[in-house]
Design an enzyme around this catalytic site. Structure first.
Site, short mmCIF file in Angstrom:
data_model
loop_
_atom_site.label_atom_id
_atom_site.label_comp_id
_atom_site.label_asym_id
_atom_site.label_seq_id
_atom_site.Cartn_x
_atom_site.Cartn_y
_atom_site.Cartn_z
N SER A 141 33.78 37.80 39.52
CA SER A 141 33.22 38.04 38.18
C SER A 141 32.83 36.73 37.51
CB SER A 141 34.20 38.92 37.51
OG SER A 141 33.76 38.88 36.00
N TYR A 154 42.66 40.44 33.45
CA TYR A 154 41.39 40.26 34.33
C TYR A 154 40.88 38.88 34.67
CZ TYR A 154 36.56 41.67 36.02
OH TYR A 154 35.59 41.84 36.82
N LYS A 158 41.03 37.02 38.16
CA LYS A 158 39.86 36.53 38.66
C LYS A 158 39.60 35.06 38.81
CE LYS A 158 37.69 40.58 39.06
NZ LYS A 158 37.40 41.02 40.50
#
Length: 264
Positions: A141, A154, A158
């Site tokens: 991402s 997140y 990531k």
């Protein structure tokens, strides 16, 4: 890499980016596309549509991952491209506290967003090295290169996924194993819709999964480590590297704008 006549495995392939990638690889005349997902019914539907194979699998299960890879290699002789695409995203329950997510949420994200890539690499790199080459594509991402406002879990996992992919490329590049990471911003998937249309990652435009898949085909052909469907991400990354403190200040201002508050 040209995916024509290649044996390709795609995890998280039942919907979203994974399903779009499976369809695009089949369109590009891959020899076989194996669609992998915890949702076995969804994986079967996509596989049936493209004439591929389906496997119901929890990517956090390292033993199951190793068994699946061994089975595919035994039946098809090789895996040319392994796409570790499955991922999860959770927002901060308290958007004014980056540490507000409970331990269970952190552990789940670590297991899927990081360890699934580790399990996959552990399973496929020996065979690829023995055959003199192969390709690993990990969906990460833009949050792994930059950050995601309101998504500490997140963003952190990531970032770790980017670090692991770098290690893969450094360690196994001389064995002929190519590595790429797919780092989009807003993509029209269930994960983005959970965050609402006004989420920060959608500010530069929301792409369709099919548009992301086209970027992947181009990125694989060029064998770029960074595959960036949103070209702006490279500029943001360069700004971050050029002046980290200024970038952090800009992110605080963006957060204030998103939150409807004023930055200090």
């Amino acid at each position: 890499m040209d995916v024509k006549d290649k044996v390709v495995v795609v995890t998280g392939g039942a919907d979203g980016i994974g399903a779009a990638l499976a369809r695009r690889f089949a369109k590009a005349s891959a020899a076989q596309v194996v669609v992998v997902d915890r949702n076995g019914e969804g994986a079967t539907a996509v596989a049936k549509e493209i004439g591929g194979e389906a496997v119901a699998l929890d990517v956090t299960d390292g033993e199951a991952m190793a068994a699946m890879v061994a089975d595919i290699e035994a039946r098809h002789g090789r895996i040319d491209l392994f796409v570790s695409n499955a991922g999860v995203g959770d927002g901060d329950p308290d958007r004014n506290n980056a540490a507000s997510s409970p331990d269970a949420v952190w552990q789940r994200a670590w297991s899927v967003n990081v360890m699934a890539h580790v399990h996959a690499a552990r399973a496929v790199t020996p065979g690829m090295a023995a055959r003199g080459g192969g390709y690993i594509l990990n969906t990460v991402s833009a949050a792994g290169l930059l950050s995601q406002i309101g998504g500490a879990v997140y963003s952190t996992t990531k970032h770790a996924a980017v670090g692991f992919a770098e290690s893969l490329a450094i360690t196994h590049g001389d064995q002929g194993i190519k590595v790429s990471i797919l780092c989009p911003q807003g993509v029209d998937t269930a994960m983005l819709r959970q965050g609402g249309s006004g989420s920060p990652q959608s500010l530069d435009g929301v792409l369709t999964p099919d548009e992301v898949a086209e970027s992947v085909i181009a990125g694989l052909a060029a064998e770029n480590f960074l595959i960036l469907p949103h070209a702006e991400v490279l500029t943001y990354l360069q700004r971050k590297a050029g002046d980290y403190d200024r970038w952090l200040g800009g992110m605080r201002r963006l957060r204030a704008k998103v939150m409807g508050t004023s930055a200090a």
